[in-house]
Design an enzyme around this catalytic site. Structure first.
Site, PDB file in Angstrom:
ATOM      1  N   HIS A 277       0.838  -1.198   0.000  1.00  0.00           N
ATOM      2  CA  HIS A 277       0.000   0.000   0.000  1.00  0.00           C
ATOM      3  C   HIS A 277       0.874   1.250   0.000  1.00  0.00           C
ATOM      4  O   HIS A 277       0.479   2.303  -0.486  1.00  0.00           O
ATOM      5  CB  HIS A 277      -0.913   0.039   1.229  1.00  0.00           C
TER       6      HIS A 277
ATOM      7  N   ASP B 259      -4.365  -5.853  -8.138  1.00  0.00           N
ATOM      8  CA  ASP B 259      -4.590  -5.320  -6.807  1.00  0.00           C
ATOM      9  C   ASP B 259      -4.919  -3.835  -6.988  1.00  0.00           C
ATOM     10  O   ASP B 259      -4.778  -3.284  -8.087  1.00  0.00           O
ATOM     11  CB  ASP B 259      -3.345  -5.516  -5.943  1.00  0.00           C
TER      12      ASP B 259
END
Length: 539
Positions: free
Chosen positions: A217, A290
């Site tokens: 992230h 993702d």
């Protein structure tokens, strides 16, 4: 699932009706948020309507989604999130000319994103269960039924990463463990549970996010392993499960020089997506990214739409959490061949036909009790890690201190000890250091119930340094029996001795606490096995 209106045309007709731009729009899955403003909701409706968007993925709120979850923005908690979710699904479907595939991350149930919904155990908990994958099948089935009831078609799960790095900041408890065979078998059971009632799956995070200490992230993790090592371990579950049949594979944001030494992250790597996943592993289903807003890749492209175009060129079919869908569609249209667009569109369309046309009349859609299922799992997962078993013999008959470190959860376990054994429950969080020393000096034996503040390893699982120091001091001086209601990796933080004794319960659910008390009372045996390797208990 029933066919959904006449919006969704049979594939051949759709190929004639949809323009090439509309087909590209079908390959985009923007994020949508349960707790969003009306202004933002209208923008999403317009995006869906004007770009023939194919799918949406629900997150709780903008402050908690993907790259923002480590931020400082306040997360709004809404007791009506579930009803809000269903309302928004209806609105967004109404805006779509072609029914949307509705997706969510529900690895341990809708509770991963939505308050006051059914929560099931984390994958690491399921990983401790021995020789009873039917329970894991039932978890997959129950989660899928919860999805169906809400109007969700696609659970972006399970995680099939092999978590063999204790410092992994983002996978850890989300993985079934560090043994490739166990991970594969348990993932298969979970997938088959979802399949049994017609919910789509997506195994993730290809080619393997387990052995990293960087959160994708926030940055780009690097996997320093050879191609042979990756095939023997990280890629093993993908190879096996693809042969069994999965709907989708999610590609993580990873740098893997052993597979592609060009510097490309896996998200934009033709060698990893097309050469390896599509051609070598013979995966014929949908390849989904993702979240494309994650800093591991989003910071590398200054031009809006360039990331999406590069991912598509590498072989990606579906762009999840694209923040630049319109620009991405335009960029793909100007750079990709019509043949490649058509191939990706066909793969995506097969999933839509599976959801909206294939009616599984034999499926039993009756939900069972979540509490009873969680209780069954709790009874199978309790794991004893005894350094010196003689130290706990007749422990519950000694003069012991009933001590706990608590989080937001109700501590039934310590309260029940107080009720049944007459040992007053003391909370370490609320005692001063002097009070702890005084109480401990009066006891050689301590039952310590640990409820970690966080399931993630950041900042010592949320334990303040002073609190950890007290725990370590007690462990060094006393005979302590630890009951851990959380991530087993916590034990590596405690400075345990070779003769220390711990019982891992994994979850703080009331059902798990009740089973833990039954174990302490010697009414049940511990049947679980630690699914990961702890430094503390290595031989």
């Amino acid at each position: 699932m029933k066919a959904m209106s006449n919006k969704l045309l049979p594939y051949k007709t759709a190929r004639e009706k949809l323009t090439i731009k509309q087909k590209v729009g079908q390959l985009f899955m923007p994020a949508v948020f349960i707790n969003d403003s009306e202004e933002e909701i209208i923008k999403i409706e317009s995006l869906i309507r004007t770009n023939t968007i194919g799918a949406i993925c629900f997150f709780h709120s903008r402050a908690s989604a993907a790259t923002n979850f480590e931020g400082k923005k306040d997360v709004i908690y809404n007791e009506n999130s579930y009803e809000r979710l269903k309302q928004l699904i209806k609105r967004y479907q109404k805006a779509a000319d072609i029914p949307l595939l509705v997706a969510i991350d529900a690895e341990w149930g809708l509770a991963m994103r939505i308050e006051n919904t059914n929560q099931y155990p984390y994958a690491i908990t399921l990983g401790s269960i021995q020789e009873d994958n039917e329970l894991i099948h039932e978890v997959g089935r129950q989660i899928a039924l919860d999805c169906i009831k809400a109007g969700i078609h696609w659970n972006l799960a399970p995680v099939v990463d092999i978590n063999n790095n204790p410092k992994n900041p983002v996978i850890g408890y989300r993985a079934f463990g560090d043994d490739k065979n166990e991970v594969t078998a348990k993932a298969e059971a979970y997938i088959n549970g979802m399949k049994s009632v017609g919910v789509l799956n997506a195994i993730k995070h290809f080619p393997g996010h387990g052995d990293t200490d960087t959160d994708s992230h926030l940055g780009l993790p690097v996997i320093h392993k050879s191609r042979q090592e990756l095939f023997e371990n990280e890629l093993y579950p993908y190879n096996k499960l693809i042969k069994k049949g999965v709907d989708a594979v999610m590609v993580g944001h990873l740098s893997v020089p052993g597979l592609d030494n060009s510097g490309n992250p896996s998200t934009t790597s033709p060698k990893i997506i097309t050469d390896l996943l599509r051609n070598e592993l013979n995966f014929e289903g949908v390849i989904i990214s993702d979240a494309l807003n994650m800093h591991a890749v989003s910071k590398k492209y200054s031009q809006n739409g360039a990331l999406e175009a590069n991912a598509f060129a590498a072989g990606m079919d579906m762009m999840c959490f694209s923040e630049n869908s319109e620009e991405g569609i335009a960029k793909i249209l100007s750079t990709a061949s019509e043949h490649n667009i058509e191939c990706s569109f066909r793969r995506l369309w097969k999933l839509k036909e599976k959801i909206f046309f294939e009616v599984n009349g034999k499926a039993d859609l009756k939900c069972k009790s979540t509490s009873e299922l969680n209780r069954k799992i709790a009874s199978k997962c309790i794991t004893e890690l005894y350094g010196e078993p003689n130290n706990i013999k007749d422990f519950n008959k000694t003069h012991f201190l009933n001590l706990s470190i608590e989080n937001h959860s109700k501590n039934f376990f310590s309260s029940e000890i107080e009720s049944e054994y007459g040992k007053k429950r003391l909370t370490l969080n609320n005692l001063t250091i002097d009070e702890v020393k005084t109480k401990a000096s009066q006891h050689q034996h301590i039952v310590l119930a640990l409820f970690p503040p966080s399931v993630k390893p950041k900042n010592h699982f949320g334990f303040p340094r002073k609190l950890l120091d007290i725990i370590r001091s007690l462990i060094a001086q006393k005979n302590i029996l630890i009951y851990l209601f959380g991530n087993p990796y916590v034990l590596d933080e405690l400075g345990l001795k070779p003769d220390s004794n711990a019982v891992v319960i994994y979850q703080d659910f009331i059902e798990f606490q009740q089973e833990a008390f039954s174990h302490f009372s010697e009414k049940i045996q511990a049947l679980g096995k630690l699914p990961i390797t702890l430094k503390t208990f290595e031989a």
